[in-house]
Design a protein around this motif. Structure first.
Motif, PDB file in Angstrom:
ATOM      1  N   UNK A 161      54.169  -4.394  18.303  1.00  0.00           N
ATOM      2  CA  UNK A 161      52.735  -3.710  18.003  1.00  0.00           C
ATOM      3  C   UNK A 161      52.522  -2.682  19.147  1.00  0.00           C
ATOM      4  N   UNK A 162      52.213  -1.647  18.742  1.00  0.00           N
ATOM      5  CA  UNK A 162      51.920  -0.441  19.713  1.00  0.00           C
ATOM      6  C   UNK A 162      50.915  -0.854  20.720  1.00  0.00           C
ATOM      7  N   UNK A 163      50.897  -0.673  22.067  1.00  0.00           N
ATOM      8  CA  UNK A 163      49.757  -0.692  23.159  1.00  0.00           C
ATOM      9  C   UNK A 163      49.235   0.946  23.215  1.00  0.00           C
ATOM     10  N   UNK A 164      47.884   0.790  23.235  1.00  0.00           N
ATOM     11  CA  UNK A 164      47.263   2.108  23.155  1.00  0.00           C
ATOM     12  C   UNK A 164      47.110   2.276  24.815  1.00  0.00           C
ATOM     13  N   UNK A 165      47.475   3.514  25.192  1.00  0.00           N
ATOM     14  CA  UNK A 165      47.383   4.141  26.362  1.00  0.00           C
ATOM     15  C   UNK A 165      46.497   5.377  26.498  1.00  0.00           C
ATOM     16  N   UNK A 166      45.534   5.439  27.164  1.00  0.00           N
ATOM     17  CA  UNK A 166      44.715   6.533  27.113  1.00  0.00           C
ATOM     18  C   UNK A 166      45.475   7.895  27.692  1.00  0.00           C
ATOM     19  N   UNK A 167      45.112   9.100  27.224  1.00  0.00           N
ATOM     20  CA  UNK A 167      46.040  10.097  27.642  1.00  0.00           C
ATOM     21  C   UNK A 167      45.687  10.506  29.214  1.00  0.00           C
ATOM     22  N   UNK A 168      46.741  10.916  29.874  1.00  0.00           N
ATOM     23  CA  UNK A 168      46.322  11.722  31.315  1.00  0.00           C
ATOM     24  C   UNK A 168      45.971  12.749  31.073  1.00  0.00           C
ATOM     25  N   UNK A 169      44.803  13.020  32.116  1.00  0.00           N
ATOM     26  CA  UNK A 169      44.327  14.150  31.994  1.00  0.00           C
ATOM     27  C   UNK A 169      45.113  15.650  32.491  1.00  0.00           C
ATOM     28  N   UNK A 170      45.207  16.641  31.424  1.00  0.00           N
ATOM     29  CA  UNK A 170      45.928  17.730  31.619  1.00  0.00           C
ATOM     30  C   UNK A 170      45.498  18.855  32.912  1.00  0.00           C
ATOM     31  N   UNK A 171      46.263  18.889  33.850  1.00  0.00           N
ATOM     32  CA  UNK A 171      45.905  19.864  34.838  1.00  0.00           C
ATOM     33  C   UNK A 171      46.522  21.327  34.269  1.00  0.00           C
ATOM     34  N   UNK A 172      45.558  22.558  34.169  1.00  0.00           N
ATOM     35  CA  UNK A 172      46.241  24.019  34.063  1.00  0.00           C
ATOM     36  C   UNK A 172      47.043  24.077  35.013  1.00  0.00           C
ATOM     37  N   UNK A 173      48.166  24.900  34.207  1.00  0.00           N
ATOM     38  CA  UNK A 173      49.167  25.340  35.249  1.00  0.00           C
ATOM     39  C   UNK A 173      48.841  27.067  35.517  1.00  0.00           C
ATOM     40  N   UNK A 174      49.142  27.557  36.936  1.00  0.00           N
ATOM     41  CA  UNK A 174      48.850  28.876  36.996  1.00  0.00           C
ATOM     42  C   UNK A 174      49.877  29.762  36.102  1.00  0.00           C
TER      43      UNK A 174
END
Length: 295
Positions: free
Chosen positions: A161-174
């Motif tokens: 059964x899949x385990x839900x993992x919240x997405x990590x915050x995305x840091x904008x790249x230069x």
């Protein structure tokens, strides 16, 4: 138009070699002026060579000698001697030399005299050697066939059964700067290169990356970048669009444009549309026009 005496192909007026078989064509002077009978044979109207009476072609230049011979003045009748000639000794007749193979023409297989330059039967050149036989093709071993192995049947896997993992915050790249194009390396133009004739004349090339070498002809509306007419191009068999010299990937290269009389680099004849690299000091021949590649 001129008809080839070997293959009967029709060629342009002024052409030196047949475009079908490469045989040297008779000149205009040979087609109009008949050979002149002189002491010892007949005189070729083109090169003035004294040929044996009855020959069909000149041994020196290949000009046809059967277009009509001017009659030579009749010699005075000999006066019979008053003294009886001495009896001649009865020598035995010469015997033929065993196993003496008479040379034959490589074109029509007619017997020829050793040392002659052209065949008396068809006019073909006897100076070139017989064409080398093509090398036998080497047998190629068949590639080994892979052995088939049936796949192993794996036991079915029951997915967890899949385990839900919240997405990590995305840091904008230069922003990434665009790559700078590298500076071009090598030769970019033919400016500065020259073709040096056998007489030492230097032919400067235009500042272009692609040029055509040949002969200018206003009738056919042909104007190459390098015109070899002033350098005996017509007599040396240079075509109107003989070859191409161009720059590619920083290198200078030459391509034969399917010329009739061929292109040679350092005494190696190129195939039609074959491309080779040019280096300073190389000898180039367009037909019989000899040039040197210099800078």
């Amino acid at each position: 138009m001129i008809a080839c005496p070997v293959c009967n192909a029709t060629n342009q007026t002024g052409a030196l070699f047949c475009e079908m078989c490469g045989h040297r064509l008779p000149t205009v002077a040979a087609a109009v002026t008949p050979p002149k009978a002189v002491a010892g044979g007949i005189q070729c109207p083109t090169c003035k060579h004294i040929a044996t009476a009855g020959e069909a072609f000149c041994d020196e230049c290949g000009t046809p000698l059967n277009v009509g011979v001017a009659a030579a003045p009749a010699a005075p009748a000999p006066v019979a001697p008053s003294v009886q000639p001495a009896p001649q000794p009865n020598y035995p007749a010469p015997q033929p030399i065993a196993n003496a193979a008479s040379p034959t023409c490589p074109s029509c297989r007619a017997a020829v005299i050793p040392g002659e330059a052209f065949c008396d039967n068809c006019g073909a050149s006897l100076l070139a050697g017989a064409p080398a036989a093509a090398p036998a093709a080497r047998p190629v071993a068949p590639a080994p066939q892979p052995t088939y192995t049936p796949p192993v049947q794996a036991a079915p896997v029951v997915p967890a059964a899949p385990v839900y993992t919240p997405p990590a915050p995305v840091t904008p790249k230069p922003p990434v700067a665009a790559p700078v194009a590298a500076a071009p390396v090598g030769i970019q133009s033919l400016a500065g290169f020259v073709l040096v004739t056998a007489a030492g004349t230097r032919i400067n090339l235009p500042a272009k990356a692609d040029i055509v070498v040949g002969r200018e002809d206003a009738v056919s509306n042909n104007y190459p970048d390098v015109d070899l007419n002033p350098h005996n191009g017509l007599a040396d068999g240079v075509g109107r669009r003989h070859a191409r010299i161009f720059v590619r990937a920083g290198l200078v290269q030459l391509e034969d444009l399917d010329s009739t009389n061929g292109t040679t680099v350092n005494k190696q004849r190129l195939q039609a549309r074959q491309i080779v690299n040019l280096n300073v000091g190389d000898e180039i021949r367009f037909g019989r026009c000899v040039l040197q590649w210099q800078r």
